[in-house]
Each structure stands twice: as structure tokens, then as C-alpha cells.
Design an enzyme around this catalytic site. Sequence first.
Site, PDB file in Angstrom:
ATOM      1  N   ARG A 249       0.858  -1.184   0.000  1.00  0.00           N
ATOM      2  CA  ARG A 249       0.000   0.000   0.000  1.00  0.00           C
ATOM      3  C   ARG A 249       0.892   1.230   0.000  1.00  0.00           C
ATOM      4  O   ARG A 249       1.807   1.346   0.827  1.00  0.00           O
ATOM      5  CB  ARG A 249      -0.896   0.001   1.242  1.00  0.00           C
ATOM      6  CG  ARG A 249      -1.554   1.326   1.579  1.00  0.00           C
ATOM      7  CD  ARG A 249      -2.716   1.637   0.695  1.00  0.00           C
ATOM      8  NE  ARG A 249      -3.289   2.960   1.001  1.00  0.00           N
ATOM      9  CZ  ARG A 249      -4.074   3.633   0.182  1.00  0.00           C
ATOM     10  NH1 ARG A 249      -4.413   3.123  -0.988  1.00  0.00           N
ATOM     11  NH2 ARG A 249      -4.555   4.807   0.515  1.00  0.00           N
ATOM     12  N   GLU A 253       1.084  10.432   4.026  1.00  0.00           N
ATOM     13  CA  GLU A 253       0.763  10.804   5.404  1.00  0.00           C
ATOM     14  C   GLU A 253      -0.408  11.780   5.430  1.00  0.00           C
ATOM     15  O   GLU A 253      -0.558  12.630   4.551  1.00  0.00           O
ATOM     16  CB  GLU A 253       1.976  11.425   6.083  1.00  0.00           C
ATOM     17  CG  GLU A 253       2.382  12.766   5.531  1.00  0.00           C
ATOM     18  CD  GLU A 253       3.594  13.364   6.248  1.00  0.00           C
ATOM     19  OE1 GLU A 253       4.095  12.730   7.196  1.00  0.00           O
ATOM     20  OE2 GLU A 253       4.024  14.449   5.842  1.00  0.00           O
ATOM     21  N   CYS A 267      -8.554   8.609   4.845  1.00  0.00           N
ATOM     22  CA  CYS A 267      -7.147   8.226   4.977  1.00  0.00           C
ATOM     23  C   CYS A 267      -6.891   7.307   6.168  1.00  0.00           C
ATOM     24  O   CYS A 267      -6.179   6.305   6.052  1.00  0.00           O
ATOM     25  CB  CYS A 267      -6.272   9.473   5.079  1.00  0.00           C
ATOM     26  SG  CYS A 267      -6.375  10.557   3.643  1.00  0.00           S
ATOM     27  N   GLN A 270      -8.124   3.918   5.418  1.00  0.00           N
ATOM     28  CA  GLN A 270      -7.279   3.249   4.431  1.00  0.00           C
ATOM     29  C   GLN A 270      -5.984   2.736   5.060  1.00  0.00           C
ATOM     30  O   GLN A 270      -5.542   1.629   4.761  1.00  0.00           O
ATOM     31  CB  GLN A 270      -6.970   4.203   3.281  1.00  0.00           C
ATOM     32  CG  GLN A 270      -8.161   4.486   2.383  1.00  0.00           C
ATOM     33  CD  GLN A 270      -7.758   5.146   1.082  1.00  0.00           C
ATOM     34  OE1 GLN A 270      -6.588   5.332   0.804  1.00  0.00           O
ATOM     35  NE2 GLN A 270      -8.735   5.492   0.277  1.00  0.00           N
ATOM     36  N   GLU A 292       2.059  14.945   2.601  1.00  0.00           N
ATOM     37  CA  GLU A 292       0.803  15.424   3.187  1.00  0.00           C
ATOM     38  C   GLU A 292      -0.003  16.251   2.194  1.00  0.00           C
ATOM     39  O   GLU A 292       0.547  17.054   1.422  1.00  0.00           O
ATOM     40  CB  GLU A 292       1.123  16.281   4.406  1.00  0.00           C
ATOM     41  CG  GLU A 292      -0.058  16.870   5.113  1.00  0.00           C
ATOM     42  CD  GLU A 292      -0.722  15.935   6.100  1.00  0.00           C
ATOM     43  OE1 GLU A 292      -1.969  15.890   6.095  1.00  0.00           O
ATOM     44  OE2 GLU A 292      -0.008  15.279   6.881  1.00  0.00           O
ATOM     45  N   THR A 314     -12.422  19.174  -3.615  1.00  0.00           N
ATOM     46  CA  THR A 314     -11.005  19.012  -3.270  1.00  0.00           C
ATOM     47  C   THR A 314     -10.071  19.338  -4.440  1.00  0.00           C
ATOM     48  O   THR A 314      -8.986  19.888  -4.238  1.00  0.00           O
ATOM     49  CB  THR A 314     -10.748  17.580  -2.764  1.00  0.00           C
ATOM     50  OG1 THR A 314      -9.386  17.443  -2.380  1.00  0.00           O
ATOM     51  CG2 THR A 314     -11.085  16.537  -3.825  1.00  0.00           C
ATOM     52  N   ASP A 326      -3.012  16.963  -7.885  1.00  0.00           N
ATOM     53  CA  ASP A 326      -2.202  16.003  -7.123  1.00  0.00           C
ATOM     54  C   ASP A 326      -0.738  16.283  -7.414  1.00  0.00           C
ATOM     55  O   ASP A 326      -0.285  16.160  -8.551  1.00  0.00           O
ATOM     56  CB  ASP A 326      -2.560  14.572  -7.524  1.00  0.00           C
ATOM     57  CG  ASP A 326      -2.031  13.528  -6.548  1.00  0.00           C
ATOM     58  OD1 ASP A 326      -1.008  13.803  -5.878  1.00  0.00           O
ATOM     59  OD2 ASP A 326      -2.635  12.442  -6.451  1.00  0.00           O
ATOM     60  N   ARG A 328       1.823  14.756  -5.861  1.00  0.00           N
ATOM     61  CA  ARG A 328       2.672  13.676  -5.374  1.00  0.00           C
ATOM     62  C   ARG A 328       3.533  13.074  -6.480  1.00  0.00           C
ATOM     63  O   ARG A 328       3.191  13.127  -7.655  1.00  0.00           O
ATOM     64  CB  ARG A 328       1.817  12.577  -4.743  1.00  0.00           C
ATOM     65  CG  ARG A 328       1.173  12.971  -3.442  1.00  0.00           C
ATOM     66  CD  ARG A 328       0.254  11.889  -2.929  1.00  0.00           C
ATOM     67  NE  ARG A 328      -0.894  11.681  -3.809  1.00  0.00           N
ATOM     68  CZ  ARG A 328      -1.860  10.816  -3.557  1.00  0.00           C
ATOM     69  NH1 ARG A 328      -1.810  10.069  -2.464  1.00  0.00           N
ATOM     70  NH2 ARG A 328      -2.884  10.695  -4.392  1.00  0.00           N
TER      71      ARG A 328
END
Length: 394
Positions: A249, A253, A267, A270, A292, A314, A326, A328
Site C-alpha cells: 500500500r 501521510e 485516509c 485506508q 501530506e 477538493t 495532485d 505527489r
Amino acid sequence: MADLPMARESHAGASFITGCNGVRLVLRLRAMSSPFGPAPVSALVVVDRAVSELRRGLDVVVTDDAGQRLRIAAAEYATPDRLAGFAGENARLLLTSRRAATLKLRPLVGDPIALPLAGQLDAATIASLADPTLDLDNPLRGPFSILRRAPMAAEFAAVKLMKLARLLPAALVVEATAADDGLLEVSASAITDYDDAAARGLRIVSDARVPLADAEQARIIGFRPADGGIEHLAILIGDPPRREPVLSRLHSECFTGDLLGSLRCDCGEQLRGAIRTIAAAGGGVVLYLAQEGRGIGLMNKLKAYRLQDQGFDTVEANERLGFDPDERIFRPAAEMLRLMGFDAVRLLTNNPEKVAGLKASGINVVERVPHAFPANNHNEFYLATKKAKSGHLL
């Protein structure tokens, strides 16, 4: 537990030269080896230093291969006194194209876009343009002029540096002069390469047995990049064989969800659900990534929550802040898996981008394992948005 393969490291000395103002820096460091070649440790450290300077409200200088040399500062720290150092016809405010679009600034000619400071922008206006949580308090702004030219590499890097600092992606910029020679200088290429370079330089720095409520046979493994920057963790459950795809997974954070049990997201469910699932399957790994708020940082995530309370979803909230939906990256996760001896995974996720991100980083994703939980009346719109706008398979 089987021995964890460690990254090879060349230990070498470092030379530091600091000027009287404490900000000049010269480094001589040798990089760790990596499957993708050496990480440029000295460049990583300079970027990390620049991030620290900006978060403290100080200026840094960004240079690029075209010979541009720009003094930059975080726009969210703008005050009348600070603006005095950004005078002249070349001083400007940089905003991402996403933030500019929410402000109806047209036409957009690149990313970032530049607004001249002279004659149109004071400190209060700059703060309101940088921070969308102030939009409702400032409904009538402009019109503003825009520099109609392609952005410089140094300008693009300046905004990227704000993102690395987990600040709002808006920068004050002016051409640097000889008076700025005492400021820390960082190259645009070092900034744009930072994410991949930091991931390449990850190494295991700690490993301890930590029995968990839902997985007593668990270890926590700590990973640190070569510049000593943001650390990531792995929760290794059991002793999964390295020769088989490992049940995994990737979990970013979430202070509010993971620690406080926030109902605004899923979160926490999950994370705990992944630990239970992996333990029941006999073993696997949760990669706990320091990303984060989908990579925008906790303070900016709280700003996004405030925007959501104003009616934005969001995705819209992140874009109004000037970020991508996003931010990330998944290269660190791939490097962590390799350092633990895994090159293939069965991935617990509903997010196709995680599958694509690991594959692009050289990890074989042999199966996507669904990982969804029921909505509550606080997060049902959030989950619906993830499905409709972010492609999550819910």
C-alpha cells in the site's frame, strides 16, 4: 526477518565555506550509488538550504543556463518593508497558471505567469492574490497587466522552489544585482531535478520492531535522502519473500485522518485497513510517504479545507491554491521497495495514477487490489470528487 539489502554508500568528507552573513555555501560531497546513477548530493543540499531560507522569510537567488539571475522571495510573506527590496520596472509577482485562471487573468502565455509590481501591486494585494482563502474578502481586484512572454527557466524554478518549501506557489522576483552576492544561490536545474535526485539518494537509516494492534509482527524502516531532507517510512509486516510480488500500500501521510481520525477524508480507514489486510494475508508492506495533502503540505491542506468549506471540491481547492490537483511523486516509493529487495507488487489502491507511477519508476505492478471503505456524511462529496475528477476506482 531477512536481512534488508542496503544501498551502497561512498563515505567522503565535506567542506563547508560560510560567509560572514552565514548563508554562502560550498560543498564537496560524493554521492551514494544507485541503480540510476549517483545523486548529486551537493545540489540537493543547496536546494534544501534554499527551502529553509524561504520558509524563514529570507530571499535566495535562482540562476539558470540562459544567464538569468533572479532574487526571489515567498509572496505570502509580502509586507511593505519587504516590497521595498523589490522595486523597479523588472520586479514582478509570479503565479501558477492554475491560480491565474481562478483569478480570470487572461491571456495566459505560460506557467508561471508574471504580473509587474510597479504601479499596481501593494503588499495587501499581493497577499490576496497569493492566498485564495482571501478571495471572498477581496471580490473586486484588478484589472492587472500580465507580461506577455514565455516564462524563464529561473522563473519556473522559483515557483517550484516554493512548492518544495510547502509554501503557496507564488513568488516575488527581481533581477539580482551585486548587492545580492551574499545571498544563497541555487541553480534552476538543481531545483527542477530535486525530486528525482532526492529519491535516488534515499537510504535506510533505521529499522526497529514495532508491534501494532492489528499486526504484531511489524517493523518500521526509516529512509532518508542524501541531503538529510524529508524522511519516509515503511511498515514491513511479517517477512514477505523477495522473489514474489509483495502486497503493498502506498499511503501518503495525513495528520488529520491518520492521527486525529478526521471524517473529512478516508485516509485513517485506508491506513488501518491496509495494515489489517496485509497482516491477514501473511505479510507485506505499507509505504508511509511524507506527502501530506497530496504533496502540498499540511498548512496548505488546511487552506484547502477552508476553501472546501466555501463550496469548492477538493480538486478545485488545490487548483485555486495554485497547485495541480495532485502534486505527489511515486519515485521515492519505488526506491524504498528496491532498497527492501522488492521489484514487483500487488498494489492495494483505487488510484490508477499510483499504478502508473510505480510502473514508470521500474516497479512491476502485477495486480491492483481494490481498497475502498464506506463513505460517511462528512466525506461522501470528497469521495465522489475523487471518482469523478481524479479517476479513482470507487
